[in-house]
Design a protein around this motif. Structure first.
Motif, PDB file in Angstrom:
ATOM      1  N   SER A 159      -0.216 -21.552   2.920  1.00 55.45           N
ATOM      2  CA  SER A 159       0.002 -20.531   4.094  1.00 55.45           C
ATOM      3  C   SER A 159       1.346 -20.305   4.723  1.00 55.45           C
ATOM      4  O   SER A 159       1.906 -18.826   4.439  1.00 55.45           O
ATOM      5  CB  SER A 159      -0.964 -20.912   5.688  1.00 55.45           C
ATOM      6  OG  SER A 159      -0.454 -20.732   6.905  1.00 55.45           O
ATOM      7  N   MET A 160       2.234 -20.616   5.137  1.00 56.50           N
ATOM      8  CA  MET A 160       3.712 -20.307   4.696  1.00 56.50           C
ATOM      9  C   MET A 160       4.894 -19.762   4.165  1.00 56.50           C
ATOM     10  O   MET A 160       4.853 -18.685   3.676  1.00 56.50           O
ATOM     11  CB  MET A 160       4.695 -21.650   5.295  1.00 56.50           C
ATOM     12  CG  MET A 160       3.891 -22.701   6.599  1.00 56.50           C
ATOM     13  SD  MET A 160       4.678 -21.785   8.412  1.00 56.50           S
ATOM     14  CE  MET A 160       6.019 -20.401   7.684  1.00 56.50           C
ATOM     15  N   ARG A 161       4.173 -19.806   3.098  1.00 58.39           N
ATOM     16  CA  ARG A 161       5.132 -19.099   1.382  1.00 58.39           C
ATOM     17  C   ARG A 161       3.885 -17.670   0.906  1.00 58.39           C
ATOM     18  O   ARG A 161       4.636 -16.842   1.250  1.00 58.39           O
ATOM     19  CB  ARG A 161       4.594 -19.726   0.502  1.00 58.39           C
ATOM     20  CG  ARG A 161       5.214 -21.749  -0.319  1.00 58.39           C
ATOM     21  CD  ARG A 161       4.387 -21.959  -1.537  1.00 58.39           C
ATOM     22  NE  ARG A 161       5.508 -23.017  -1.769  1.00 58.39           N
ATOM     23  CZ  ARG A 161       4.869 -24.414  -1.766  1.00 58.39           C
ATOM     24  NH1 ARG A 161       3.086 -24.514  -2.084  1.00 58.39           N
ATOM     25  NH2 ARG A 161       5.688 -24.737  -1.597  1.00 58.39           N
ATOM     26  N   GLN A 162       2.721 -18.084   1.739  1.00 57.55           N
ATOM     27  CA  GLN A 162       2.242 -16.548   1.601  1.00 57.55           C
ATOM     28  C   GLN A 162       2.672 -15.502   3.264  1.00 57.55           C
ATOM     29  O   GLN A 162       2.957 -14.660   2.709  1.00 57.55           O
ATOM     30  CB  GLN A 162       0.727 -16.952   2.164  1.00 57.55           C
ATOM     31  CG  GLN A 162      -0.540 -15.016   1.796  1.00 57.55           C
ATOM     32  CD  GLN A 162       0.362 -14.458   0.569  1.00 57.55           C
ATOM     33  OE1 GLN A 162       0.144 -14.669  -0.316  1.00 57.55           O
ATOM     34  NE2 GLN A 162       0.457 -13.187   0.633  1.00 57.55           N
ATOM     35  N   SER A 163       2.624 -16.260   4.177  1.00 60.76           N
ATOM     36  CA  SER A 163       3.904 -15.515   4.844  1.00 60.76           C
ATOM     37  C   SER A 163       5.246 -14.999   5.394  1.00 60.76           C
ATOM     38  O   SER A 163       5.648 -13.893   4.928  1.00 60.76           O
ATOM     39  CB  SER A 163       3.724 -16.315   6.344  1.00 60.76           C
ATOM     40  OG  SER A 163       4.196 -15.468   7.260  1.00 60.76           O
ATOM     41  N   PHE A 164       5.604 -15.835   4.184  1.00 59.69           N
ATOM     42  CA  PHE A 164       7.130 -15.453   3.503  1.00 59.69           C
ATOM     43  C   PHE A 164       7.364 -14.473   2.661  1.00 59.69           C
ATOM     44  O   PHE A 164       7.572 -13.687   2.861  1.00 59.69           O
ATOM     45  CB  PHE A 164       7.928 -16.941   3.169  1.00 59.69           C
ATOM     46  CG  PHE A 164       9.529 -16.311   2.840  1.00 59.69           C
ATOM     47  CD1 PHE A 164      10.401 -16.057   4.015  1.00 59.69           C
ATOM     48  CD2 PHE A 164       9.219 -16.120   1.530  1.00 59.69           C
ATOM     49  CE1 PHE A 164      11.611 -16.045   3.464  1.00 59.69           C
ATOM     50  CE2 PHE A 164      10.607 -16.164   1.732  1.00 59.69           C
ATOM     51  CZ  PHE A 164      11.624 -15.699   1.906  1.00 59.69           C
TER      52      PHE A 164
ATOM     53  N   ASN B 100       4.946 -12.250   2.325  1.00 58.39           N
ATOM     54  CA  ASN B 100       4.648 -10.668   3.028  1.00 58.39           C
ATOM     55  C   ASN B 100       5.622 -10.678   3.461  1.00 58.39           C
ATOM     56  O   ASN B 100       6.024  -8.688   4.231  1.00 58.39           O
ATOM     57  CB  ASN B 100       3.474 -10.824   4.500  1.00 58.39           C
ATOM     58  CG  ASN B 100       2.302 -11.406   3.374  1.00 58.39           C
ATOM     59  OD1 ASN B 100       1.745 -10.337   2.275  1.00 58.39           O
ATOM     60  ND2 ASN B 100       1.088 -12.122   4.023  1.00 58.39           N
ATOM     61  N   GLN B 101       6.606 -10.971   4.359  1.00 65.84           N
ATOM     62  CA  GLN B 101       7.470 -10.487   4.967  1.00 65.84           C
ATOM     63  C   GLN B 101       8.931 -10.353   4.337  1.00 65.84           C
ATOM     64  O   GLN B 101       9.508  -9.103   4.465  1.00 65.84           O
ATOM     65  CB  GLN B 101       8.536 -11.554   5.736  1.00 65.84           C
ATOM     66  CG  GLN B 101       7.925 -12.185   7.402  1.00 65.84           C
ATOM     67  CD  GLN B 101       8.155 -13.156   7.784  1.00 65.84           C
ATOM     68  OE1 GLN B 101       8.943 -14.350   6.841  1.00 65.84           O
ATOM     69  NE2 GLN B 101       8.359 -13.136   9.195  1.00 65.84           N
TER      70      GLN B 101
ATOM     71  N   ASN C 262      -3.307  -1.282  -4.316  1.00 65.28           N
ATOM     72  CA  ASN C 262      -4.848  -2.792  -3.775  1.00 65.28           C
ATOM     73  C   ASN C 262      -5.233  -2.386  -2.998  1.00 65.28           C
ATOM     74  O   ASN C 262      -6.064  -2.791  -2.223  1.00 65.28           O
ATOM     75  CB  ASN C 262      -3.881  -4.001  -3.770  1.00 65.28           C
ATOM     76  CG  ASN C 262      -4.041  -4.461  -5.561  1.00 65.28           C
ATOM     77  OD1 ASN C 262      -4.198  -3.992  -6.816  1.00 65.28           O
ATOM     78  ND2 ASN C 262      -3.287  -5.344  -6.164  1.00 65.28           N
ATOM     79  N   GLY C 263      -4.184  -1.329  -2.459  1.00 63.23           N
ATOM     80  CA  GLY C 263      -4.787  -1.194  -0.935  1.00 63.23           C
ATOM     81  C   GLY C 263      -4.154  -2.099   0.382  1.00 63.23           C
ATOM     82  O   GLY C 263      -4.792  -1.744   1.643  1.00 63.23           O
ATOM     83  N   TYR C 264      -3.457  -2.553   0.385  1.00 62.71           N
ATOM     84  CA  TYR C 264      -2.494  -3.463   1.344  1.00 62.71           C
ATOM     85  C   TYR C 264      -1.447  -2.397   2.019  1.00 62.71           C
ATOM     86  O   TYR C 264      -0.594  -2.124   1.124  1.00 62.71           O
ATOM     87  CB  TYR C 264      -1.996  -4.959   0.221  1.00 62.71           C
ATOM     88  CG  TYR C 264      -3.285  -5.552  -0.213  1.00 62.71           C
ATOM     89  CD1 TYR C 264      -4.064  -6.356   1.266  1.00 62.71           C
ATOM     90  CD2 TYR C 264      -2.996  -6.218  -1.119  1.00 62.71           C
ATOM     91  CE1 TYR C 264      -5.113  -7.053   0.706  1.00 62.71           C
ATOM     92  CE2 TYR C 264      -4.553  -6.676  -1.636  1.00 62.71           C
ATOM     93  CZ  TYR C 264      -5.017  -7.108  -0.873  1.00 62.71           C
ATOM     94  OH  TYR C 264      -6.249  -8.055  -1.377  1.00 62.71           O
ATOM     95  N   TYR C 265      -1.010  -2.437   3.551  1.00 63.10           N
ATOM     96  CA  TYR C 265      -0.077  -1.556   4.307  1.00 63.10           C
ATOM     97  C   TYR C 265       0.140  -2.607   5.133  1.00 63.10           C
ATOM     98  O   TYR C 265      -0.395  -3.726   5.950  1.00 63.10           O
ATOM     99  CB  TYR C 265      -0.651  -0.891   4.642  1.00 63.10           C
ATOM    100  CG  TYR C 265      -1.314   0.540   3.734  1.00 63.10           C
ATOM    101  CD1 TYR C 265      -0.630   1.376   2.880  1.00 63.10           C
ATOM    102  CD2 TYR C 265      -2.560   0.496   3.594  1.00 63.10           C
ATOM    103  CE1 TYR C 265      -1.240   1.778   2.426  1.00 63.10           C
ATOM    104  CE2 TYR C 265      -3.048   0.859   3.127  1.00 63.10           C
ATOM    105  CZ  TYR C 265      -2.588   1.995   2.022  1.00 63.10           C
ATOM    106  OH  TYR C 265      -2.962   3.519   1.207  1.00 63.10           O
ATOM    107  N   HIS C 266       2.006  -2.901   4.771  1.00 62.72           N
ATOM    108  CA  HIS C 266       2.387  -3.973   5.972  1.00 62.72           C
ATOM    109  C   HIS C 266       3.439  -2.708   6.568  1.00 62.72           C
ATOM    110  O   HIS C 266       4.207  -1.890   6.458  1.00 62.72           O
ATOM    111  CB  HIS C 266       3.636  -4.759   4.716  1.00 62.72           C
ATOM    112  CG  HIS C 266       2.164  -5.649   3.757  1.00 62.72           C
ATOM    113  ND1 HIS C 266       1.520  -6.669   4.008  1.00 62.72           N
ATOM    114  CD2 HIS C 266       2.187  -4.896   2.526  1.00 62.72           C
ATOM    115  CE1 HIS C 266       1.197  -7.274   3.180  1.00 62.72           C
ATOM    116  NE2 HIS C 266       1.555  -6.546   2.107  1.00 62.72           N
TER     117      HIS C 266
END
Length: 81
Positions: free
Chosen positions: A40-45, A47-48, A77-81
């Motif tokens: 979870s932490m890796r994915q969050s990082f 994304n940041q 892929n349809g993701y927006y940050h």
């Protein structure tokens, strides 16, 4: 992000591990929870990082190409940050 209950359980197992030790079942649970937390932490990082744009002192975009490609891949892929 990991739920509050899981984080509390990780902390409870860590405290118990230090004070009295864990059973094999608890050790397995602790390992699984820690792996889930790290994932979870890796994915969050990641994304940041994908939301970062690096600009030099003259205003030029110097964001690394690899990061630009990741952003482009996510947008396709349809993701927006």
């Amino acid at each position: 992000m990991l739920g509050k209950e899981k984080i509390e359980r990780i902390n409870a197992l860590a405290k118990k591990s230090k004070s009295e030790g864990l059973s094999l079942k608890e050790q397995k649970e602790q390992k699984e929870l820690r792996e889930e937390y790290l994932k979870s932490m890796r994915q969050s990082f990641k994304n940041q990082l994908k939301s970062v744009k690096i600009v030099d002192e003259t205003g030029n975009d110097v964001t690394p190409e690899k990061l630009k490609q990741e952003k482009k891949k996510d947008n396709n892929n349809g993701y927006y940050h």
